[in-house]
Design an enzyme around this catalytic site. Structure first.
Site, mmCIF file in Angstrom:
data_model
loop_
_atom_site.group_PDB
_atom_site.id
_atom_site.type_symbol
_atom_site.label_atom_id
_atom_site.label_comp_id
_atom_site.label_asym_id
_atom_site.label_seq_id
_atom_site.Cartn_x
_atom_site.Cartn_y
_atom_site.Cartn_z
ATOM 1 N N ASP A 202 55.150 -17.859 -19.991
ATOM 2 C CA ASP A 202 55.217 -18.412 -18.632
ATOM 3 C C ASP A 202 56.114 -17.579 -17.718
ATOM 4 O OD1 ASP A 202 54.421 -20.381 -16.776
ATOM 5 O OD2 ASP A 202 56.265 -21.510 -17.073
ATOM 6 N N SER A 226 53.436 -23.955 -12.195
ATOM 7 C CA SER A 226 52.300 -23.825 -13.104
ATOM 8 C C SER A 226 51.478 -25.108 -13.079
ATOM 9 C CB SER A 226 52.777 -23.565 -14.537
ATOM 10 O OG SER A 226 53.562 -22.394 -14.599
ATOM 11 N N GLN A 276 46.309 -18.456 -16.613
ATOM 12 C CA GLN A 276 47.142 -19.459 -15.954
ATOM 13 C C GLN A 276 46.741 -19.589 -14.497
ATOM 14 O OE1 GLN A 276 51.429 -18.708 -14.982
ATOM 15 N NE2 GLN A 276 51.804 -20.446 -16.314
#
Length: 287
Positions: A202, A226, A276
């Protein structure tokens, strides 16, 4: 010699190991990343750990997750694992993360017994030897000196073709190459490496969608978070050996950015693929 002021590797390894509180129930602690919200990679790594300990004989090959609510770093996180299915070759688990009774994150993960099969892969891009590149973490610390955002240690080193790339803010194509590796040797158990990979996955990926627009992470107009996160694990890897994250952002629209990362070891083997989508909302200042 490792500069201990730059890294908190052992702290994060301890953070990713959960306490079992009941049948298929686990609890993880949170830590402060400079924001009141829990770091998304922490929840990914802890959820993967919770799912994996219920399937000790198989390794994860994919996980698909959704961030529902921002987590509070001052509170622990409770994880509930559902044993969806155990088949002849595959096992499926569903993990729900809770804080104060509210669902903040959900993940589905699939595990497979080891087997041989057909192979091909996307070729690895050309990139400088990571040992010849400066540490981006050292650059982060230097940038933070005298600034409004204090430096906070991280569990792995990052080295980009251009030192500022991973930090964001430069104006250029929606892509970048970043090498990463733990600064210290890690235990041999696979789950340690997979959970740490989930944590690290991430970092900086969504920032790639900001590059064509010259928006920096500290821009006061930027709201970034996110929304969903997917990892496909292709081949074995170690987090204490260099891994190249080849990142790209094929699209931004509707206040969201979509990003991919192809992850290679130094042999050029594709070990994982990430996807993502996140919120990249720009709020104009009120006059």
């Amino acid at each position: 010699m490792v500069d201990e002021t730059l890294f908190n590797t052992q702290e994060i390894l301890d953070l990713l190991k959960l306490e079992q509180t009941g049948e298929h129930r686990y609890r993880g602690q949170s830590h402060f990343m400079g924001s009141p919200n829990v770091f998304g990679g922490q929840v990914v790594g802890q959820s993967l750990y919770a799912a994996a300990v219920t399937v000790p004989e198989r390794r994860v090959h994919s996980l698909h997750s959704m961030f529902l609510l921002a987590g509070n770093h001052r509170l622990p996180i409770d994880y509930e694992v559902e044993r969806v299915r155990d088949g002849g070759s595959f096992s499926t688990r569903r993990v729900v993360a809770y804080q104060e009774g509210r669902r903040i994150f959900v993940m589905s993960a699939s595990f497979q017994t080891t087997e041989a099969g057909l192979e091909h892969q996307r070729p690895a891009p050309a990139s400088p030897d990571p040992d010849t590149l400066p540490s981006s973490i050292a650059a982060w610390k230097k940038l933070s000196e005298g600034g409004k955002r204090p430096f906070r240690p991280v569990p792995v080193d990052f080295r980009a073709d251009h030192p500022g790339d991973i930090y964001g803010g430069h104006h250029g194509k929606p892509g970048k190459h970043v090498w990463t590796r733990s600064p210290v040797a890690l235990p041999d158990d696979t789950l340690t490496h997979e959970a740490l990979f989930g944590y690290v996955s991430d970092y900086g990926l969504l920032w790639t969608s900001l590059q064509p627009h010259g928006i920096a992470m500290g821009d006061p107009r930027l709201q970034i978070a996110s929304l969903d996160h997917t990892i496909w694990f292709h081949r074995p890897f170690r987090m204490d050996e260099w891994l190249l994250f080849d990142m790209e952002s094929p699209n931004a629209s509707g206040g969201r950015g979509l990003c991919f990362a192809y992850v290679y070891n130094q042999k050029g083997e594709l070990v994982a693929t990430l996807a993502q989508e996140g919120l990249i909302r720009i709020r104009e200042k009120k006059t």
